[in-house]
Write a protein that holds these residues in place. Structure first.
Motif, short mmCIF file in Angstrom:
data_model
loop_
_atom_site.label_atom_id
_atom_site.label_comp_id
_atom_site.label_asym_id
_atom_site.label_seq_id
_atom_site.Cartn_x
_atom_site.Cartn_y
_atom_site.Cartn_z
N SER A 1 0.81 -1.22 0.00
CA SER A 1 0.00 0.00 0.00
C SER A 1 0.85 1.26 0.00
O SER A 1 0.66 2.17 -0.82
CB SER A 1 -0.94 0.00 1.21
OG SER A 1 -1.83 -1.09 1.15
N GLY A 2 1.78 1.35 0.93
CA GLY A 2 2.62 2.54 1.01
C GLY A 2 3.54 2.68 -0.18
O GLY A 2 3.74 3.79 -0.71
N VAL A 3 4.07 1.58 -0.65
CA VAL A 3 5.04 1.61 -1.76
C VAL A 3 4.39 2.11 -3.05
O VAL A 3 4.96 2.94 -3.77
CB VAL A 3 5.64 0.20 -1.98
CG1 VAL A 3 6.53 0.18 -3.22
CG2 VAL A 3 6.42 -0.24 -0.76
N ASN B 1 1.78 3.94 -3.34
CA ASN B 1 1.08 5.21 -3.17
C ASN B 1 1.99 6.35 -2.73
O ASN B 1 1.53 7.33 -2.13
CB ASN B 1 -0.07 5.05 -2.17
CG ASN B 1 -1.22 4.26 -2.76
OD1 ASN B 1 -1.96 4.76 -3.60
ND2 ASN B 1 -1.36 3.02 -2.33
N GLU B 2 3.25 6.22 -3.04
CA GLU B 2 4.23 7.26 -2.73
C GLU B 2 5.16 7.47 -3.91
O GLU B 2 5.36 6.56 -4.73
CB GLU B 2 5.07 6.89 -1.49
CG GLU B 2 4.28 6.75 -0.20
CD GLU B 2 3.78 8.07 0.36
OE1 GLU B 2 4.25 9.13 -0.10
OE2 GLU B 2 2.92 8.04 1.25
N SER B 3 5.70 8.66 -4.02
CA SER B 3 6.82 8.97 -4.91
C SER B 3 6.55 8.59 -6.37
O SER B 3 5.46 8.76 -6.89
CB SER B 3 8.08 8.29 -4.37
OG SER B 3 9.23 8.71 -5.06
N LYS C 1 3.70 6.10 -7.38
CA LYS C 1 2.38 6.74 -7.36
C LYS C 1 2.20 7.62 -8.60
O LYS C 1 1.14 7.58 -9.24
CB LYS C 1 2.23 7.59 -6.10
CG LYS C 1 0.89 8.31 -6.02
CD LYS C 1 0.81 9.18 -4.78
CE LYS C 1 -0.53 9.90 -4.70
NZ LYS C 1 -0.62 10.79 -3.51
N ARG C 2 3.21 8.39 -8.93
CA ARG C 2 3.13 9.27 -10.10
C ARG C 2 2.89 8.45 -11.36
O ARG C 2 2.08 8.84 -12.22
CB ARG C 2 4.44 10.06 -10.24
CG ARG C 2 4.59 10.79 -11.57
CD ARG C 2 5.96 11.45 -11.69
NE ARG C 2 6.26 11.80 -13.05
CZ ARG C 2 5.80 12.88 -13.68
NH1 ARG C 2 5.00 13.71 -13.05
NH2 ARG C 2 6.12 13.13 -14.94
N GLU D 1 -0.69 7.63 -11.56
CA GLU D 1 -1.53 8.81 -11.78
C GLU D 1 -1.52 9.27 -13.24
O GLU D 1 -2.53 9.77 -13.75
CB GLU D 1 -1.08 9.95 -10.87
CG GLU D 1 -1.40 9.72 -9.40
CD GLU D 1 -0.88 10.82 -8.51
OE1 GLU D 1 -1.38 10.95 -7.38
OE2 GLU D 1 0.06 11.54 -8.93
N ASP E 1 9.99 -1.19 -8.77
CA ASP E 1 10.48 0.19 -8.77
C ASP E 1 11.47 0.41 -9.91
O ASP E 1 11.40 1.41 -10.64
CB ASP E 1 11.15 0.50 -7.43
CG ASP E 1 11.61 1.94 -7.32
OD1 ASP E 1 12.70 2.26 -7.85
OD2 ASP E 1 10.90 2.76 -6.72
#
Length: 247
Positions: free
Chosen positions: A14-16, A18-20, A23-24, A27, A150
């Motif tokens: 979830s955190g991975v 939805n960050e940085s 996430k971009r 989006e 990543d």
């Protein structure tokens, strides 16, 4: 690109995701993530996903049914044939070259294991790639999957914004990356190399190339064995070796 992840611990992602940068990427529509708890695909009332190994031995082994069922369900829903990646210590050592290869795919599916290992039929009949992120053992495949995802997603067009960034990364060129500096030009008596302030782009490019060669020679000389050196590279490398021999 679509990325599916089969795991017993979906909340870890979830955190991975939805960050940085990850996430971009989502989006702007470059990637779609789908995290699946493959326990939901078990064929028994207790949702059991592991069992004792035939022949005895320590630990538990992941059963084939839940993972086969999950993979087949995803293939049916997406009408596609993904690269199915198993994270395990026995896999091929992960490299930037592999990341670049995977970044060209439309659909990746990662299987994150736990316990002692996988039923061998999963390897033989489902998996297209087995990947290890290093010669060490983790408690599960989740962290390895995050590393691979990543490294792949950042290579997708438009994700980093500057298209030159991934091209100039360490390992992408075959050499380690040159040193970087930013403002201020002097900090606590430590100065930025004059050539970077000169505005002479030819000299700056030459300095960066030579620094990449130097850093690679000092830290990862094995990379130079397979790198196609230009005549100028060879001259600079000889200068670097002579400089080193003086100390």
């Amino acid at each position: 690109m679509r990325i599916d992840v089969l795991t017993l611990f979906p909340n870890m992602f979830s955190g991975v995701f939805n960050e940085s940068i990850l996430k971009r990427a989502q989006e702007i529509g470059s990637v779609q993530y789908n995290v699946v708890n493959f326990r939901e695909y078990a064929n028994n009332k207790h949702n059991t996903v592991d069992d004792y190994p035939y022949g005895g031995g320590a630990g538990m082994v992941l059963k084939p049914e839940p993972i086969f069922n999950a993979v087949e369900s995803i293939k049916e829903d997406t009408k596609s044939t993904p690269r199915v990646i198993l994270l395990c210590p026995q896999g091929e050592r992960y490299t930037q070259k592999k990341a670049e290869e995977l970044a060209k795919e439309a659909h990746l599916l990662f299987i994150c294991g736990h316990y002692e290992g996988y039923d061998e039929r999963i390897r033989e009949h489902l998996v297209t790639d087995e990947i290890s992120i290093g010669d060490f053992v983790l408690t599960g495949g989740e962290l390895g999957a995050m590393v691979v995802i990543d490294s792949v997603v950042r290579l997708l067009p438009g994700v980093l914004g500057n298209e030159e960034s991934p091209v100039q990364d360490s390992f992408s060129t075959g050499l380690l990356e040159h040193p970087h500096y930013t403002r201020p030009a002097e900090f606590r008596g430590m100065k930025v190399p004059d050539v970077l302030l000169s505005g002479n782009h030819k000299l700056i490019d030459e300095w960066r190339r030579k620094q990449s060669l130097k850093r690679t020679y000092e830290r990862r000389p094995d990379l130079l064995q397979s790198f196609n050196l230009t005549d100028q590279d060879k001259k600079w490398l000889e200068e670097i070796k002579k400089e080193r021999s003086l100390f």
